[in-house]
Design a protein around this motif. Structure first.
Motif, PDB file in Angstrom:
ATOM      1  N   PHE A  75      23.226 -12.530  29.053  1.00 38.37           N
ATOM      2  CA  PHE A  75      21.965 -12.569  30.565  1.00 38.37           C
ATOM      3  C   PHE A  75      22.792 -13.338  31.623  1.00 38.37           C
ATOM      4  CE2 PHE A  75      18.248 -13.804  32.841  1.00 38.37           C
ATOM      5  CZ  PHE A  75      17.762 -13.020  33.240  1.00 38.37           C
ATOM      6  N   ILE A  76      22.667 -12.756  32.836  1.00 33.66           N
ATOM      7  CA  ILE A  76      23.531 -15.016  33.331  1.00 33.66           C
ATOM      8  C   ILE A  76      23.301 -16.034  32.954  1.00 33.66           C
ATOM      9  CG2 ILE A  76      23.945 -14.859  35.703  1.00 33.66           C
ATOM     10  CD1 ILE A  76      24.305 -11.990  36.077  1.00 33.66           C
ATOM     11  N   GLY A  77      23.159 -16.873  32.834  1.00 33.83           N
ATOM     12  CA  GLY A  77      22.918 -18.116  32.743  1.00 33.83           C
ATOM     13  C   GLY A  77      22.889 -18.459  31.617  1.00 33.83           C
ATOM     14  N   TYR A  78      22.674 -17.615  30.042  1.00 30.98           N
ATOM     15  CA  TYR A  78      22.637 -18.216  29.213  1.00 30.98           C
ATOM     16  C   TYR A  78      23.580 -17.534  28.159  1.00 30.98           C
ATOM     17  CZ  TYR A  78      17.238 -18.092  30.689  1.00 30.98           C
ATOM     18  OH  TYR A  78      15.507 -18.328  31.112  1.00 30.98           O
ATOM     19  N   GLY A  79      23.132 -18.498  27.109  1.00 30.11           N
ATOM     20  CA  GLY A  79      24.115 -17.803  25.770  1.00 30.11           C
ATOM     21  C   GLY A  79      24.182 -16.635  25.309  1.00 30.11           C
ATOM     22  N   SER A  80      25.541 -15.845  25.364  1.00 31.22           N
ATOM     23  CA  SER A  80      25.372 -14.195  25.311  1.00 31.22           C
ATOM     24  C   SER A  80      25.402 -14.962  23.063  1.00 31.22           C
ATOM     25  CB  SER A  80      26.047 -13.665  24.259  1.00 31.22           C
ATOM     26  OG  SER A  80      26.650 -13.433  26.125  1.00 31.22           O
ATOM     27  N   VAL A  81      24.388 -13.436  22.634  1.00 30.27           N
ATOM     28  CA  VAL A  81      24.012 -13.735  21.433  1.00 30.27           C
ATOM     29  C   VAL A  81      24.525 -12.515  20.685  1.00 30.27           C
ATOM     30  CG1 VAL A  81      22.172 -12.750  19.370  1.00 30.27           C
ATOM     31  CG2 VAL A  81      21.450 -14.593  21.237  1.00 30.27           C
TER      32      VAL A  81
END
Length: 795
Positions: A75-81
C-alpha cells in the motif's frame, strides 16, 4: 508436428491440474493502529493473482490451488509485508502494515526458481516499482536504471543505451522481458534494447553471475523488466500517462487498461508514443541527428483458474533513431549533413530544428509473442514458457537514396523454458528442475553485410534448491549447457568473405549462497557462482572494417567460451534511524575475449586497404582477466524527522588483464566510480488533497577515469564532473481516490558540459574551431510527468 505435440502436452497438463483442490485466502488489511486500509494490494506472485481490500480493509483471493505460497501485501506510503502462507482450504489471514520510512521488503523472481523475499536473496538484487521509475527523469529505461549503484549505460545519444553491470555489457549480461530472454543484436555498439519504457511496471536488477538459471551470457547479471502484471481479481485498472522533456522537446504518452474478471479471465493492453528532436548542450548547441521516435504496443490475455494460469503475450517495438556522426565544418564548427556524399554541406537551422530522419538513421522493429503457463499438478507445479521473437534492424546511410536500407538484419528466435517445482512446505527444501534455451536464425537482407548468416540452438538442464531456516536461507544448484552454432559461407565475387563452420560449446555452471539474519536489523549474504559465455558470431567470424574506427577486424573461429568464478559478499543493516548496504565482489574470468593488433612478417602493423583507405588489422584473442568492486548505500532518516532522508550511494569497479596486452593491464571501457547524494523530504500526507509529497535535491558526481586501455587508440581518459538535480512530486487525491500523480524534475541545473566515459559520442570528430574532441552529453533539461490512474471494481 512439433506444435501439435506441444499443444497436446499442455492440454494433458491442464487436465491433470484440474483434478487439484482449490481454496481461498481472505482477511483484513489494517494499519498499525487497527484502522482499515482501503485499496491495499494482496498479490500471490507465483500464481499471478491477487485482490484489493475494500473500504473496510477486507480482501478475498479466490480459486487458489492448494500449496505453499509467498504473499505480498503493499500500500502506497506503507512498508510491504511478505508472508509464506499454506493454502489448504479457505484460509483466513489478517495483515498489519506500518508506515514506511524506507521500503525494506519485497518479492523478487530474478535469479531464483520461485518467488522469494528480497531479504532472503543470496545475491544483490535491486527492485524498482513503477512509482520509483516515475520519479526518475530519463529518455530510455536503461538510462533510468543506470542511476543505481553498479549499473551503467554505454550510450550513443539519448535513444541508444546498452546496459552495463559491474563493468560488463554487450553479450556478457542478459535482459529478460516478461519472462523471455530479449534477443536483438547485443554484440553491436548501436543496438539498444527494444523494450517500451513507458509500459514497464517493475524492474529487477541482479548483480552477479546467473548462468544457473539463464545459461550463456549471464556472467555480469540480469535485468528483468516486467510490463504485464495481472491486476487484482474483480478490478479494472489503467493509466493515462504523459511526459515532456524540455531539452529535446520530447512529448511522450502511454495508455494502458488491464482487468481481471471474477471468472478468472484477465488482460492488459497498452500503447506508447514518443518523439524527440535533437538535444542541446552549451558546447555543441543543437546536436544534429540525435532525434528519434517510437510507436509501441502490447498486452496479453489470460485465464487464471484453480489449475493455474495460461497467458498469451504480445509486444511490438517500433523505433526510428538518427545516428550521430559529429562531423563539422572546419571553418565554422557547425554540424554537417550528408557527410562523405556529393550532398555534404552545413545543416540549416530548419534541419536542426526538424524531426525528419536524415541519413544515417536506423529503423528497428521487434515483435514478440509469448505463451506463459503455470500448471498445478497433484504434486508440485510446472511452468511452460515458449516465445517467438523477430528483430529487424535496417540502417539507411546513402544520402542519394535515403529510402533504401544498406544494412538489414533479420533475427528470429524461439525461446523455451520448462520448469518443474516440487511442492513447497514450510521448513523443507524447495527444489526446481528446468530445461531452457533457444533456436535462432539470422539472415542478411540488405546489400551490405557485417556478420554472416547463421543458425544456432542451445539448451541447458538445471536443478535449483532452497531452504529457509528461522534465521538463514541456503540456496544453490548446478547446470549443464550445450550450444551449437552453424555459420554459412559467403562468397563475394571470387573472394570468400565468411568461411562456413560448425561449432559446439559445452559448459557447466553453478551457484551456492547463504543469507543469514544476524539479528532483526542486520543481514549478511555470501554467494559463490560459476558462469559462462559462448563467443558471439562477430567474434568468431568478423572479416571487415569496424564502422566508426580505423580497424579491420578478423574473427577467430576457434575461440573458447569465457568462464567466470565470482565471489559476492554483502551486509544489509536496517536500523531505526539509518540504513546501510555494502556489496563487494571479485570476478575471475578465464579466456576473456578482446581484440589485439596484428603484425606483418616484418614486425610492423598489418595493414588492409579498403576502398583506398589503409586500415590497421586486428584479431579477436583471449586472455585471463579479473574484475573487482564495491557498492555502498547509506540512508539517514533520523527520528522523529522520519520525513527527512539523506541517501548516499557509491560504486566502483576495476578490471585487469592477468598478463600485459600491448603494455597495458587495464580492461577497456570500465565505468568510472560514481557517488550520488540525495537530500529528500517525504510526506505521506500533506493536507486533505496531497499524499506522498516529496521534494529532493541530488548531487551526482562521476569521478575521473584514468584506468584505461590506451593501446591501439582504444579509449582515452575522461574528466570527472558533478551534476545538480532537483525534483518535486505528489499524489493528488479526493475522496480516498488518487486523481493524478505529478512529477517535476530539473536535471543538470547548472548546465554542465560533460562527456561520460561510456559515451561513444566522445570519440566523434574534433571541432577545429574550439579544439574540443567529440560530442557532449545532454545539457540542462526540465521534465514533467503526469499519470492519471483509473480503477474500477467489477463483479
Amino acid at each position: 508436428m512439433s506444435h501439435k505435440i506441444t499443444a497436446s502436452f499442455l492440454l494433458l497438463l491442464i487436465c491433470l491440474g484440474s483434478l487439484g483442490q482449490k481454496g481461498s485466502l481472505t482477511g483484513f488489511v489494517r494499519d498499525s493502529k487497527g484502522q482499515p486500509l482501503y485499496g491495499a494490494a494482496v498479490f500471490v506472485h507465483d500464481l499471478r493473482t491477487g485482490a484489493v481490500s475494500d473500504s473496510l480493509g477486507q480482501y478475498r483471493v479466490a480459486s487458489l490451488p492448494f500449496g505453499h505460497y509467498l504473499v505480498e501485501v503493499s500500500f502506497i506510503g506503507y512498508g510491504s509485508v511478505t508472508e509464506s502462507i499454506n493454502i489448504n482450504g479457505n484460509v483466513v489471514h489478517d495483515f498489519s502494515l506500518e508506515e514506511a520510512v524506507v521500503e525494506q521488503q519485497g518479492v523478487i523472481v530474478t535469479g531464483v526458481a520461485t518467488a522469494t523475499k528480497l531479504k532472503q536473496a543470496t545475491q544483490p538484487v535491486t527492485l524498482l516499482r513503477r512509482s520509483d521509475l516515475l520519479r526518475t527523469a530519463s529518455t530510455n529505461i536503461i538510462d533510468a536504471l543506470a542511476k543505481e549503484p553498479g549499473v551503467s549505460a554505454l550510450t550513443t545519444g539519448p535513444a541508444i543505451s546498452k546496459p552495463v553491470i559491474r563493468g560488463l555489457g554487450y553479450n556478457r549480461m542478459v535482459v529478460i522481458s516478461d519472462g523471455i530472454r530479449q534477443e536483438g543484436q547485443q554484440w553491436g555498439d548501436e543496438h539498444g534494447i527494444e523494450i517500451d519504457e513507458y509500459s514497464i511496471q517493475r524492474a529487477e536488477i541482479l548483480k552477479g553471475p546467473a548462468s544457473l538459471m539463464y545459461g550463456s551470457d549471464a556472467m555480469a547479471g540480469v535485468i528483468n523488466l516486467v510490463s504485464n502484471v495481472p491486476v487484482e481479481q474483480g478490478t479494472v485498472k489503467g493509466n493515462m500517462f504523459g511526459t515532456y522533456n524540455g531539452n529535446n522537446g520530447l512529448p511522450g504518452t502511454n495508455l494502458n487498461l488491464a482487468g481481471h474478471l471474477k471468472s478468472g479471465f484477465n488482460w492488459n493492453a497498452y500503447g506508447s508514443y514518443k518523439s524527440a528532436a535533437d538535444y542541446r548542450n552549451k558546447y555543441d548547441g543543437i546536436v544534429f541527428n540525435s532525434r528519434f521516435n517510437e510507436r509501441n504496443l502490447g498486452g496479453y490475455v489470460g485465464l487464471n483458474k484453480q489449475w493455474g494460469f495460461s497467458h498469451l503475450l504480445l509486444s511490438y517495438f517500433n523505433q526510428r533513431t538518427g545516428l550521430i556522426e559529429g562531423e563539422r565544418d572546419s571553418a565554422s564548427g557547425k554540424f554537417l549533413i550528408f557527410t562523405e556524399s556529393p550532398l555534404e554541406r552545413i545543416a540549416t537551422d530548419e534541419e536542426l530544428e526538424s524531426r525528419e530522419m536524415f541519413t544515417p538513421f536506423q529503423h528497428i522493429t521487434h515483435l514478440k509473442l509469448t505463451t506463459d503457463n503455470n500448471i498445478i499438478l497433484p504434486k508440485g507445479r510446472m511452468n511452460v514458457v515458449i516465445g517467438f521473437q523477430q528483430n529487424k534492424r535496417r540502417e539507411f546511410g546513402d544520402a542519394t537514396d535515403p529510402s533504401t536500407p544498406g544494412l538489414v538484419f533479420d533475427l528470429e528466435t524461439v525461446n523455451y523454458n520448462i520448469q518443474y517445482h516440487s511442492p513447497a512446505a514450510k521448513g523443507s527444501w524447495t527444489t526446481s528442475y528446468g530445461l531452457n534455451g533457444m533456436f535462432q536464425k539470422n539472415r542478411n537482407l540488405g546489400p551490405e553485410v557485417l556478420i554472416p548468416e547463421y543458425s544456432q540452438w542451445d539448451g541447458g538442464v538445471f536443478v535449483y534448491t532452497r531452504k529457509n531456516y528461522p534465521r538463514f536461507t541456503l540456496s544453490g544448484g548446478m547446470r549443464a549447457d550445450i550450444r551449437n552454432l552453424r555459420v554459412d559461407e559467403l562468397v563475394e565475387g571470387t573472394t570468400t568473405k565468411f568461411n562456413a563452420f560448425d561449432r559446439n560449446f559445452f559448459n557447466v555452471s553453478g551457484s551456492f549462497g547463504i543469507s543469514y539474519d544476524i539479528n532483526k536489523e542486520l543481514t549478511f549474504k555470501v554467494n559463490l557462482a560459476r558462469a559462462f559465455r559462448a563467443p558471439n558470431v562477430a567474434e568468431l567470424s568478423s572479416n571487415g572494417s569496424h564502422e566508426g574506427t580505423d580497424r579491420y577486424e578478423y574473427g577467430q573461429a576457434d575461440l573458447r567460451s569465457e568462464t567466470s568464478l565470482q565471489a559476492d559478499a554483502g551486509l544489509e543493516l536496517n536500523a531505526t534511524h539509518f540504513g546501510l548496504n555494502i556489496s563487494a565482489f571479485y570476478n575471475n574470468i578465464s579466456d576473456y575475449i578482446f581484440y589485439r593488433k596484428l603484425s606483418d612478417a616484418s614486425g610492423n602493423d598489418s595493414i588492409v586497404v579498403v576502398d583506398g583507405e589503409p586500415l590497421t588489422a586486428f584479431r579477436f584473442e583471449q586472455s585471463g582477466a579479473s574484475l573487482y568492486g564495491i557498492e555502498v548505500g547509506f540512508d539517514l532518516h533520523p527520528h522523529p524527522l522520519d520525513w527527512l532522508h539523506f541517501e548516499n550511494t557509491f560504486s566502483y569497479v576495476r578490471g585487469k588483464f592477468h598478463q600485459s596486452v600491448a603494455g597495458e593491464y587495464d580492461l577497456p571501457f570500465m565505468p568510472p566510480a560514481k557517488w550520488n547524494s540525495e537530500l529528500r523530504t517525504d510526506f505521506k500526507k500533506a493536507g486533505k488533497s496531497l499524499q506522498n509529497l516529496y521534494l529532493k535535491a541530488e548531487i551526482e558526481h562521476v569521478f575521473r577515469q584514468d584506468d584505461i586501455f590506451a593501446s591501439y587508440d582504444t579509449e582515452t581518459a575522461s574528466k570527472g564532473y558533478t551534476l545538480l538535480h532537483f525534483g518535486l512530486g505528489a499524489d493528488f487525491r479526493s475522496r480516498q481516490r488518487t486523481l493524478f500523480n505529478l512529477h517535476l524534475a530539473l536535471n543538470n541545473v547548472t548546465d554542465v558540459a560533460f562527456q561520460h566515459h561510456l559515451s561513444r559520442l566522445k570519440y566523434t570528430a574534433e571541432n577545429n574551431v574550439t579544439g574540443r574532441q567529440g560530442v557532449f552529453n545532454m545539457g540542462r533539461h526540465f521534465s514533467v510527468k503526469l499519470n492519471v490512474p483509473l480503477s474500477f471494481r467489477i463483479n
